[in-house]
Write an enzyme that holds these catalytic residues in place. Sequence first.
Site, short mmCIF file in Angstrom:
data_model
loop_
_atom_site.label_atom_id
_atom_site.label_comp_id
_atom_site.label_asym_id
_atom_site.label_seq_id
_atom_site.Cartn_x
_atom_site.Cartn_y
_atom_site.Cartn_z
CB SER A 147 -0.87 -0.01 1.26
OG SER A 147 -1.39 1.28 1.57
CE1 TYR A 160 -3.80 0.46 3.98
CE2 TYR A 160 -5.10 -1.49 4.47
CZ TYR A 160 -4.49 -0.65 3.56
OH TYR A 160 -4.57 -0.93 2.22
#
Length: 266
Positions: A147, A160
């Site tokens: 990500s 996250y």
Amino acid sequence: MDFTQKFSLKGKVALVTGASYGIGFAIATAYAEAGATIVFNDIKQELVDKGVASYKEQGIEAHGYVCDVTDEDQVNAMVAKVEEEVGVIDILVNNAGIIKRIPMTEMSAKDFRQVIDIDLNGPFIVSKAVIPSMIKKGGGKIINICSMMSELGRETVSAYAAAKGGLKMLTKNIASEYGEFNIQCNGIGPGYIATPQTAPLREKQADGSRHPFDQFIVAKTPAARWGNPEDLQGPAVFLASEASDFVNGLILYVDGGILAYIGKQP
Ligand code: NAP
Ligand code: GCO
């Protein structure tokens, strides 16, 4: 030799986790088009059934399994079943993942742990389950879906970012530990992609205007748009194919240029 054959996945078995829809589904459909047999999992039978039907609509006979990537027994059982019913897994895409957008000081340890469990422990568990057969077979490909948050932080995504930062380093470590067995482990770092996971960030406002975050991301992206799952298909096929046999430990950012850009002067 026809150089494009290096990008063929003909005869390969590809497992894409959490691929009933979204990014995983897009990657799996590209793999099928490149010749691979598609295997995917989801945590709910109804979603697996929906996924099989969606693949069928694309003309793909996908093999779907109910499996929670955080449950080592379920993962080992699924991998054994796949090997028996479909064949040894040549390509693994650790795609399954969640996000919880909560300010860190308001986030429970339980919520934090759940994100780490799915987004980091899951890829560890599934990779550990498939590597022994890859070694026996003479090699394999592992692609971890990282990500922007493998490199950057922002408000409300502490768990996250920690998970995706860890996944970047797990990618590099698998590459280091198993490269000698002809296993290449790389990551894809998608930018902001229009999927159910980011739908809340793109919701139209009550007055019909665009979500502030939507406007922010488009301004921060040199390509001046959100990515689509299809934008990830070419990079994913490259990292799954013979064309990337000497690429190992790379995180390939597919972000429209976000990571390269300081932002427009106000
Ligand atoms: P998504 O639309 O939310 O899909 C996530 C998939 O993972 C769903 O099929 C979900 O199944 C599955 N899943 C969740 N927990 C699971 C578990 N414990 N075991 C098995 N499957 C599980 O997400 P997406 O946008 O396609 O993202 C896919 C991956 O790309 C994720 O790792 C995400 O972090 C990453 N990513 C996304 C973006 C983006 O902008 N969208 C950008 C960078 C990276 P259920 O439906 O049953 O929950
Ligand atoms: C967020 C988004 C991002 C994207 C993606 C960016 O809330 O910031 O969900 O985390 O999902 O990971 O690469």
